[in-house]
Design a protein around this motif. Structure first.
Motif, PDB file in Angstrom:
ATOM      1  N   ALA A   1       0.834  -1.207   0.000  1.00 58.89           N
ATOM      2  CA  ALA A   1       0.000   0.000   0.000  1.00 58.89           C
ATOM      3  C   ALA A   1       0.867   1.255   0.000  1.00 58.89           C
ATOM      4  O   ALA A   1       0.574   2.231  -0.719  1.00 58.89           O
ATOM      5  CB  ALA A   1      -0.934  -0.010   1.202  1.00 58.89           C
ATOM      6  N   ALA A   2       1.947   1.253   0.801  1.00 58.89           N
ATOM      7  CA  ALA A   2       2.822   2.425   0.864  1.00 58.89           C
ATOM      8  C   ALA A   2       3.529   2.659  -0.464  1.00 58.89           C
ATOM      9  O   ALA A   2       3.652   3.812  -0.922  1.00 58.89           O
ATOM     10  CB  ALA A   2       3.842   2.241   1.985  1.00 58.89           C
ATOM     11  N   ALA A   3       4.002   1.588  -1.097  1.00 62.04           N
ATOM     12  CA  ALA A   3       4.691   1.734  -2.386  1.00 62.04           C
ATOM     13  C   ALA A   3       3.742   2.264  -3.458  1.00 62.04           C
ATOM     14  O   ALA A   3       4.123   3.131  -4.264  1.00 62.04           O
ATOM     15  CB  ALA A   3       5.277   0.387  -2.813  1.00 62.04           C
ATOM     16  N   LEU A   4       2.531   1.771  -3.478  1.00 65.76           N
ATOM     17  CA  LEU A   4       1.559   2.242  -4.465  1.00 65.76           C
ATOM     18  C   LEU A   4       1.172   3.700  -4.210  1.00 65.76           C
ATOM     19  O   LEU A   4       1.081   4.507  -5.144  1.00 65.76           O
ATOM     20  CB  LEU A   4       0.318   1.348  -4.439  1.00 65.76           C
ATOM     21  CG  LEU A   4       0.489  -0.074  -4.973  1.00 65.76           C
ATOM     22  CD1 LEU A   4      -0.763  -0.907  -4.688  1.00 65.76           C
ATOM     23  CD2 LEU A   4       0.775  -0.064  -6.478  1.00 65.76           C
ATOM     24  N   GLU A   5       0.954   4.029  -2.945  1.00 65.74           N
ATOM     25  CA  GLU A   5       0.553   5.399  -2.610  1.00 65.74           C
ATOM     26  C   GLU A   5       1.641   6.395  -3.004  1.00 65.74           C
ATOM     27  O   GLU A   5       1.349   7.489  -3.525  1.00 65.74           O
ATOM     28  CB  GLU A   5       0.251   5.503  -1.126  1.00 65.74           C
ATOM     29  CG  GLU A   5      -0.249   6.882  -0.705  1.00 65.74           C
ATOM     30  CD  GLU A   5      -0.564   6.958   0.776  1.00 65.74           C
ATOM     31  OE1 GLU A   5      -1.080   8.013   1.212  1.00 65.74           O
ATOM     32  OE2 GLU A   5      -0.292   5.978   1.496  1.00 65.74           O
ATOM     33  N   ALA A   6       2.902   6.040  -2.780  1.00 65.26           N
ATOM     34  CA  ALA A   6       4.001   6.929  -3.150  1.00 65.26           C
ATOM     35  C   ALA A   6       4.079   7.132  -4.649  1.00 65.26           C
ATOM     36  O   ALA A   6       4.668   8.126  -5.120  1.00 65.26           O
ATOM     37  CB  ALA A   6       5.321   6.355  -2.625  1.00 65.26           C
ATOM     38  N   ASP A   7       3.486   6.234  -5.410  1.00 70.11           N
ATOM     39  CA  ASP A   7       3.497   6.314  -6.873  1.00 70.11           C
ATOM     40  C   ASP A   7       2.162   6.821  -7.417  1.00 70.11           C
ATOM     41  O   ASP A   7       1.904   6.699  -8.623  1.00 70.11           O
ATOM     42  CB  ASP A   7       3.809   4.934  -7.454  1.00 70.11           C
ATOM     43  CG  ASP A   7       4.410   5.008  -8.845  1.00 70.11           C
ATOM     44  OD1 ASP A   7       5.391   5.764  -9.027  1.00 70.11           O
ATOM     45  OD2 ASP A   7       3.892   4.320  -9.757  1.00 70.11           O
ATOM     46  N   GLY A   8       1.297   7.337  -6.538  1.00 68.90           N
ATOM     47  CA  GLY A   8       0.021   7.872  -6.969  1.00 68.90           C
ATOM     48  C   GLY A   8      -1.009   6.811  -7.296  1.00 68.90           C
ATOM     49  O   GLY A   8      -1.954   7.069  -8.059  1.00 68.90           O
ATOM     50  N   ARG A   9      -0.863   5.619  -6.702  1.00 69.77           N
ATOM     51  CA  ARG A   9      -1.791   4.514  -6.955  1.00 69.77           C
ATOM     52  C   ARG A   9      -2.402   4.061  -5.638  1.00 69.77           C
ATOM     53  O   ARG A   9      -2.021   4.530  -4.571  1.00 69.77           O
ATOM     54  CB  ARG A   9      -1.075   3.363  -7.673  1.00 69.77           C
ATOM     55  CG  ARG A   9      -0.382   3.804  -8.960  1.00 69.77           C
ATOM     56  CD  ARG A   9       0.479   2.724  -9.576  1.00 69.77           C
ATOM     57  NE  ARG A   9       1.416   3.286 -10.529  1.00 69.77           N
ATOM     58  CZ  ARG A   9       1.145   3.536 -11.794  1.00 69.77           C
ATOM     59  NH1 ARG A   9      -0.071   3.243 -12.283  1.00 69.77           N
ATOM     60  NH2 ARG A   9       2.054   4.069 -12.595  1.00 69.77           N
ATOM     61  N   GLU A  10      -3.311   3.111  -5.717  1.00 72.74           N
ATOM     62  CA  GLU A  10      -4.092   2.762  -4.536  1.00 72.74           C
ATOM     63  C   GLU A  10      -4.259   1.253  -4.428  1.00 72.74           C
ATOM     64  O   GLU A  10      -4.465   0.561  -5.429  1.00 72.74           O
ATOM     65  CB  GLU A  10      -5.473   3.420  -4.647  1.00 72.74           C
ATOM     66  CG  GLU A  10      -6.394   3.171  -3.476  1.00 72.74           C
ATOM     67  CD  GLU A  10      -7.753   3.814  -3.682  1.00 72.74           C
ATOM     68  OE1 GLU A  10      -8.581   3.730  -2.742  1.00 72.74           O
ATOM     69  OE2 GLU A  10      -8.003   4.381  -4.769  1.00 72.74           O
ATOM     70  N   LEU A  11      -4.160   0.741  -3.206  1.00 75.74           N
ATOM     71  CA  LEU A  11      -4.469  -0.663  -2.926  1.00 75.74           C
ATOM     72  C   LEU A  11      -5.841  -0.741  -2.283  1.00 75.74           C
ATOM     73  O   LEU A  11      -6.088  -0.117  -1.248  1.00 75.74           O
ATOM     74  CB  LEU A  11      -3.421  -1.260  -1.980  1.00 75.74           C
ATOM     75  CG  LEU A  11      -3.661  -2.707  -1.534  1.00 75.74           C
ATOM     76  CD1 LEU A  11      -3.621  -3.658  -2.723  1.00 75.74           C
ATOM     77  CD2 LEU A  11      -2.649  -3.132  -0.466  1.00 75.74           C
ATOM     78  N   GLN A  12      -6.731  -1.476  -2.905  1.00 75.38           N
ATOM     79  CA  GLN A  12      -8.068  -1.715  -2.368  1.00 75.38           C
ATOM     80  C   GLN A  12      -8.155  -3.179  -1.959  1.00 75.38           C
ATOM     81  O   GLN A  12      -7.806  -4.069  -2.739  1.00 75.38           O
ATOM     82  CB  GLN A  12      -9.140  -1.407  -3.417  1.00 75.38           C
ATOM     83  CG  GLN A  12      -9.317   0.062  -3.720  1.00 75.38           C
ATOM     84  CD  GLN A  12     -10.143   0.761  -2.655  1.00 75.38           C
ATOM     85  OE1 GLN A  12     -10.679   0.116  -1.747  1.00 75.38           O
ATOM     86  NE2 GLN A  12     -10.242   2.070  -2.748  1.00 75.38           N
ATOM     87  N   MET A  13      -8.640  -3.420  -0.738  1.00 75.64           N
ATOM     88  CA  MET A  13      -8.701  -4.779  -0.228  1.00 75.64           C
ATOM     89  C   MET A  13     -10.142  -5.171   0.008  1.00 75.64           C
ATOM     90  O   MET A  13     -10.932  -4.404   0.576  1.00 75.64           O
ATOM     91  CB  MET A  13      -7.880  -4.897   1.051  1.00 75.64           C
ATOM     92  CG  MET A  13      -6.508  -4.258   0.921  1.00 75.64           C
ATOM     93  SD  MET A  13      -5.301  -4.926   2.055  1.00 75.64           S
ATOM     94  CE  MET A  13      -4.971  -6.485   1.276  1.00 75.64           C
ATOM     95  N   ILE A  14     -10.458  -6.381  -0.425  1.00 73.95           N
ATOM     96  CA  ILE A  14     -11.811  -6.900  -0.240  1.00 73.95           C
ATOM     97  C   ILE A  14     -11.728  -8.409  -0.069  1.00 73.95           C
ATOM     98  O   ILE A  14     -10.953  -9.083  -0.736  1.00 73.95           O
ATOM     99  CB  ILE A  14     -12.713  -6.527  -1.449  1.00 73.95           C
ATOM    100  CG1 ILE A  14     -14.141  -7.003  -1.207  1.00 73.95           C
ATOM    101  CG2 ILE A  14     -12.157  -7.072  -2.749  1.00 73.95           C
ATOM    102  CD1 ILE A  14     -15.134  -6.512  -2.258  1.00 73.95           C
ATOM    103  N   GLY A  15     -12.517  -8.941   0.849  1.00 68.95           N
ATOM    104  CA  GLY A  15     -12.510 -10.386   1.076  1.00 68.95           C
ATOM    105  C   GLY A  15     -11.334 -10.823   1.932  1.00 68.95           C
ATOM    106  O   GLY A  15     -10.457 -10.037   2.297  1.00 68.95           O
ATOM    107  N   SER A  16     -11.329 -12.105   2.272  1.00 66.14           N
ATOM    108  CA  SER A  16     -10.278 -12.694   3.101  1.00 66.14           C
ATOM    109  C   SER A  16     -10.289 -14.195   2.855  1.00 66.14           C
ATOM    110  O   SER A  16     -11.186 -14.716   2.180  1.00 66.14           O
ATOM    111  CB  SER A  16     -10.545 -12.402   4.580  1.00 66.14           C
ATOM    112  OG  SER A  16     -11.544 -13.265   5.092  1.00 66.14           O
ATOM    113  N   PRO A  17      -9.327 -14.927   3.425  1.00 69.83           N
ATOM    114  CA  PRO A  17      -9.348 -16.387   3.268  1.00 69.83           C
ATOM    115  C   PRO A  17     -10.346 -17.088   4.183  1.00 69.83           C
ATOM    116  O   PRO A  17     -10.315 -18.311   4.292  1.00 69.83           O
ATOM    117  CB  PRO A  17      -7.913 -16.793   3.640  1.00 69.83           C
ATOM    118  CG  PRO A  17      -7.115 -15.549   3.604  1.00 69.83           C
ATOM    119  CD  PRO A  17      -8.063 -14.471   3.995  1.00 69.83           C
TER     120      PRO A  17
END
Length: 444
Positions: free
Chosen positions: A105-121
């Protein structure tokens, strides 16, 4: 703009909310990070993972990219290649999984992108089921009741196998065939486990339609093939527990309810680890003083005899040999061999858990560690320490015709079979005395 699916412990096309979200507005790219941590896996687990990924890649028309890098580097690189502003992934709850998704998430945010999380195992994500006062459950039975009352969503349906795009340039740099071959040579199994999603689903349906009726009476019998054999599929995400529960929920039979109860143990252990991440390595309660665990050459020799199935106790030896040969062990036998290590050999549960991590194909952080803590009496809602499995009594009760032990210990009843390495009755008394000593120390 393409969306990206980050495949984690959800290596399937069916009932996969993260993948469906990535495909919601059109074709999606897909990435799996072959991280440095995987090099610490056993050869058998790496080989199986490679086969699972190979099958999933085939199901995506070759679109699944597998890149050798940290998760943050692999996902960011794939997001850039796909020009993806949003990456979708299933949420993880183990300590390492949580760290990894924070890094991504931090790497994506620093590049102007976003991690969206949904669901789980899990059917119900860890942390969702709580007591009325908001605290987590520490006892399984009330957790199970609240878990059932909470309920779970219906299966999410299948993804579109045609709705994938290939990354350009394709960042795959992992030879899955080579990894599978090397893993097999390094750590061979009697035969590979099922790695195809469609076949896992077929086996599940066959079990629910047929063998589940015998589950109540036969699930503790290692000599009978009456369990689901779903553990590896659940561990690698070839099937979601919600899919399993949807099928068993349609069966009006007490055996289906018993099977669901056993599945809820998996959810309870995941919930416990979420709240108590130190349980990966630390006992949640003290049953024996640290200085009273067996150490030294004699303890190491006893551990090797246990690991190699040469203890002189047929059910223990059969289980350990089954594990070595197949990467799997019947659950009843897992409890017996674990009890023997902790309470007959007086070795800490962590030594056994570490061996299971290397040998089991269905290894799962929370399941393995918390099941070991249950047997050792150190976990939440654990078996009390004074409960010591008698290997001979367990053999008589659950393998009455000795078919299981004869299958795995062919030299049984011959001069080649070793004499018992300990006196179970004496070691049981020693274990109880060590436990009393620990309680006395805590009381001062």
């Amino acid at each position: 703009m393409t969306r990206l699916w980050w495949a984690r412990r959800d290596l399937r096309l069916d009932d996969n909310p993260a993948l469906l979200s990535a495909q919601e507005d059109g074709p999606a790219a897909a990435i799996f990070a072959w991280t440095p941590a995987l090099h610490f896996w056993s050869g058998r687990r790496r080989a199986h993972l490679a086969r699972v990924l190979w099958s999933l890649r085939e199901g995506t028309g070759g679109a699944l990219a597998v890149r050798r890098a940290s998760a943050a580097d692999a996902v960011l690189g794939a997001a850039r290649a796909a020009d993806a502003s949003v990456v979708w992934a299933a949420q993880e709850y183990t300590p390492s999984g949580v760290r990894e998704q924070h890094e991504v998430a931090a790497a994506l945010e620093a590049d102007g992108r976003e991690l969206q999380m949904i669901g789980s195992p899990y059917a119900v994500a860890p942390g969702r089921v709580r007591k009325g006062d908001g605290t987590p459950y520490r006892v399984f039975t009330p957790f199970r009741g609240a878990w059932r009352e909470h309920g779970w969503r219906s299966p999410a349906g299948p993804a579109d196998p045609e709705s994938f795009v290939h990354l350009d340039p394709d960042p795959s740099d992992v030879d899955l065939d080579q990894i599978a071959a090397h893993g097999d040579a390094e750590d061979p199994l009697e035969s590979p486990h099922e790695f195809r999603e469609a076949r896992v689903r077929e086996s599940l349906e066959e079990f629910v339609d047929g063998d589940i009726s015998a589950y109540v009476d036969e699930r503790d019998r290692p000599d009978l093939d009456s369990t689901s054999h779903l553990s590896s599929a659940l561990a690698f995400g070839l099937v979601h527990p919600r899919t399993v529960l949807a099928l068993t929920g349609a069966v009006d039979h007490s055996a289906a309810r018993t099977f669901e109860s056993e599945l809820s143990w998996r959810e309870f252990h995941a919930d416990t680890l979420w709240h108590e991440p130190q349980a990966l390595r630390e006992s949640l309660s003290t049953v024996v003083r640290d200085e009273d665990w067996a150490t030294g050459p004699g303890a190491d020799a006893a551990f090797v005899a246990w690991r190699e199935g040469r203890t002189g106790f047929p059910l223990v030896d059969a289980g350990m040999r089954q594990l070595a040969s197949t990467g799997w062990m019947h659950n009843r036998v897992r409890m017996v061999v674990a009890s023997f290590l902790v309470k007959d050999l007086h070795l800490p549960w962590q030594r056994g858990a570490d061996h299971f991590r290397r040998a089991l194909l269905d290894y799962d952080h929370s399941q393995n560690q918390l099941n070991w803590q249950w047997v050792a009496g150190t976990g939440r809602d654990a078996s009390p320490y004074f409960r010591v499995f008698n290997p001979d009594t367990q053999l008589s009760k659950f393998d009455p015709h000795r078919r299981y032990v004869q299958r795995w210990v062919p030299e049984l009843d011959t001069p080649e079979y070793p004499a018992p390495i300990v006196d179970h009755k004496a070691e049981r008394e020693t274990a109880l005395a060590l436990n009393r000593r620990a309680k006395g120390r805590e009381g001062r």
